[in-house]
Scaffold this active site. Structure first.
Site, mmCIF file in Angstrom:
data_model
loop_
_atom_site.group_PDB
_atom_site.id
_atom_site.type_symbol
_atom_site.label_atom_id
_atom_site.label_comp_id
_atom_site.label_asym_id
_atom_site.label_seq_id
_atom_site.Cartn_x
_atom_site.Cartn_y
_atom_site.Cartn_z
ATOM 1 N N LYS A 88 3.068 4.200 18.359
ATOM 2 C CA LYS A 88 3.150 5.581 17.853
ATOM 3 C C LYS A 88 3.361 6.565 19.006
ATOM 4 O O LYS A 88 4.190 7.479 18.916
ATOM 5 C CB LYS A 88 1.867 5.916 17.082
ATOM 6 C CG LYS A 88 1.681 5.043 15.838
ATOM 7 C CD LYS A 88 0.271 5.150 15.280
ATOM 8 C CE LYS A 88 0.096 4.217 14.083
ATOM 9 N NZ LYS A 88 -1.304 4.076 13.651
ATOM 10 N N THR A 113 0.835 -1.210 0.000
ATOM 11 C CA THR A 113 0.000 0.000 0.000
ATOM 12 C C THR A 113 0.868 1.257 0.000
ATOM 13 O O THR A 113 0.718 2.148 -0.841
ATOM 14 C CB THR A 113 -0.898 -0.006 1.263
ATOM 15 O OG1 THR A 113 -1.617 -1.234 1.286
ATOM 16 C CG2 THR A 113 -1.865 1.154 1.268
ATOM 17 N N GLY A 119 -3.578 4.725 4.908
ATOM 18 C CA GLY A 119 -3.985 4.710 3.502
ATOM 19 C C GLY A 119 -2.824 5.109 2.610
ATOM 20 O O GLY A 119 -1.860 5.745 3.044
ATOM 21 N N GLY A 163 -11.020 -4.140 5.099
ATOM 22 C CA GLY A 163 -9.556 -4.210 5.008
ATOM 23 C C GLY A 163 -8.867 -3.239 5.943
ATOM 24 O O GLY A 163 -7.705 -2.888 5.754
ATOM 25 N N ILE A 219 -0.520 12.996 8.923
ATOM 26 C CA ILE A 219 -0.419 14.189 9.785
ATOM 27 C C ILE A 219 1.064 14.467 10.079
ATOM 28 O O ILE A 219 1.761 13.598 10.588
ATOM 29 C CB ILE A 219 -1.164 13.972 11.126
ATOM 30 C CG1 ILE A 219 -2.645 13.666 10.874
ATOM 31 C CG2 ILE A 219 -0.996 15.173 12.044
ATOM 32 C CD1 ILE A 219 -3.446 13.371 12.144
#
Ligand code: NAP
Ligand code: HSE
Length: 428
Positions: free
Chosen positions: A207, A14, A304, A189, A138
């Site tokens: 994170k 991806t 994404g 997904g 971000i």
């Protein structure tokens, strides 16, 4: 024209395919901004035959990502395979050994090995950049390391796992159970190959551990974090929290207290009118607080192809420009091992319980709270379900330790029909 910056991209899923697309689509724009062309020399993935929706014919192919990192025509290694260990770590180490800069989106690897890798990179005069590893598109790493460099950071908070935010907001809007929305997220997904990384709070914890290192000048210490996932949140919790003016979020909070560094990822109640309370679907939000700047709020897509590749390109352009920022915003050898706060700062709590519907039941549990010095702010009892009385209590500020003691003592009263659920209310 000056020499191009030559990339070796390991991982063409991806994010990797997204990076190739941007490098191809925006070649002129990137060259103008970086002051030199950005070129791809070589790529690597597991399967050479897979159609990735992008033309790779101009690039050399390497089966072994560590061999890709060692190539003479690769200046910067872009690691986009994932996994805390294995080929991801080996290829990053191979790059560093040759003094090459690394760009990665791999929060798991950095949460576990970030300190050692950053020190190794520094020793070789190289940098590791990881904007894409935290909150996807971000630019929060840049905000902390550069934009807020003049501040003493007081608190970092955020919703940093889009999947969990999707599950929680969908449970609320559609009134569906956790299991039903989990199945939906799986079909869409959204879930990681190992879904416990998402719903168990681990991915978001990785994170936050990275942001805490930058914010507080501390060595990355994922093992010291308190982590709780969203698996026990019910539609009843969500509905009753809403009734009291709150939303439930998987919220990460890192703050330096007199008791040490508090760093936790857990379901929390936040006011429904706050920016965090209004965050819907798979969006991410990071709230940064500094002594000079006050509070700033960053919101955007945390995952994404496009958003994550956008963050990878930001790091690549910085390297091409010659901007060199230490991995965690200051030399890694100067980062201190922060004392972990053993207990979280006091806050109000939401406590949901089901009591036996008989005289004096509520008084008995209220007494157990009182015994621990816990004062009740608000209380609500819902319609009886047979012999059961669902009760919701919002406490004034207390510690989790005191609340746990009170809940343990409530069990001895014989009036509890189920184990009480306690969720922290975060002041945002
Ligand atoms: P992905 O779609 O699963 O792609 C992984 C890629 O790495 C695939 O191309 C795979 O090859 C390749 N690969 C895996 N193991 C390999 C190995 N041992 N040797 C060579 N190639 C290998 O993963 P992704 O979603 O792009 O994520 C990549 C990284 O970005 C991860 O660290 C992830 O946590 C991070 N990240 C992802 C997102 C997101 O939205 N997806 C957001 C933020 C951060 P094949 O294609 O041949 O199988
Ligand atoms: N599984 C992660 C999420 C992907 O849902 O936010 C981005 O790190």
């Amino acid at each position: 024209m000056t020499e191009p910056l030559r990339l070796g991209i390991a991982g063409l899923g991806t994010v990797g395919a997204g990076v190739v697309k941007i490098v191809q689509r925006h070649a002129d724009l990137l060259a103008a901004r970086a002051g030199r062309p950005i070129a791809i020399s070589a790529v690597s993935a597991r399967s050479r035959d897979k159609d990735r929706g992008v033309d790779l014919s101009a690039y050399a192919w390497e089966n072994n990502p560590a061999a890709l990192a060692a190539r003479d025509d690769v200046d910067v290694v872009v690691e986009l395979m994932g996994g805390a260990e294995g080929d991801a770590k080996a290829s990053v180490e191979a790059a560093i050994a040759r003094g090459k800069d690394v760009v990665t989106a791999n929060k798991a690897m950095l949460a576990h090995h970030g300190q050692a890798l950053a020190e190794a990179a520094e020793a070789k005069g190289a940098v590791i950049r990881f904007e894409a590893a935290v909150a996807g598109g971000i630019p929060v790493v840049k905000a902390l390391t550069e934009g807020l460099a003049g501040n003493r950071i007081t608190r970092v908070m955020g919703v940093m796992n889009g999947t969990c935010n999707y599950i929680l907001t969908r449970m609320e809007s559609a009134g569906l159970t956790y299991d039903a929305v989990f199945a939906e997220a799986e079909k869409l997904g959204y879930l990681e190959a190992d879904p416990t990384l998402d719903v168990g709070g681990i991915d978001a914890g990785h994170k936050l551990a990275l942001l805490a290192a930058i914010a507080f000048g501390a060595r990355v210490d994922f093992d010291a974090m308190e982590i709780e996932g969203i698996e026990r949140v019910t539609t009843a919790d969500i509905a009753q929290a809403a009734d009291m003016g709150f939303k439930i979020k998987l919220l990460g909070v890192a703050q330096m207290t007199g008791r040490g560094l508090e760093c936790r990822m857990s379901p929390c109640l936040v006011p429904d009118t706050s920016p965090l309370g209004q965050l819907e679907n798979a969006m991410n939000m990071v709230v940064l607080e500094g002594d000079a700047v006050g509070q700033i709020v960053l919101r955007g897509a945390g995952a994404g192809e496009g958003p994550t590749a956008s963050a990878v390109l930001a790091d690549i352009v910085d390297i091409a420009r010659g901007t060199r920022v230490s991995t965690f915003g200051q030399p890694a050898t100067g980062l201190v091992k922060a004392r972990a706060a053993k207990a979280s700062a006091p806050t109000p709590y939401y406590v949901r319980m089901t009591l036996l519907d008989k005289p004096g039941a509520l008084a008995k549990v209220a007494a157990k709270l009182g015994d621990q010095g816990i004062s009740i702010d608000r209380m609500r009892q819902y319609g009886h379900e047979g012999a059961n009385a669902p009760v919701l209590i919002v406490t004034h500020k207390t510690t989790r330790g005191a609340l746990n003691e009170a809940i343990a003592a409530m069990a001895e009263t014989g009036v509890l029909q189920s184990e009480p659920v306690a969720i922290r209310i975060e002041e945002v």
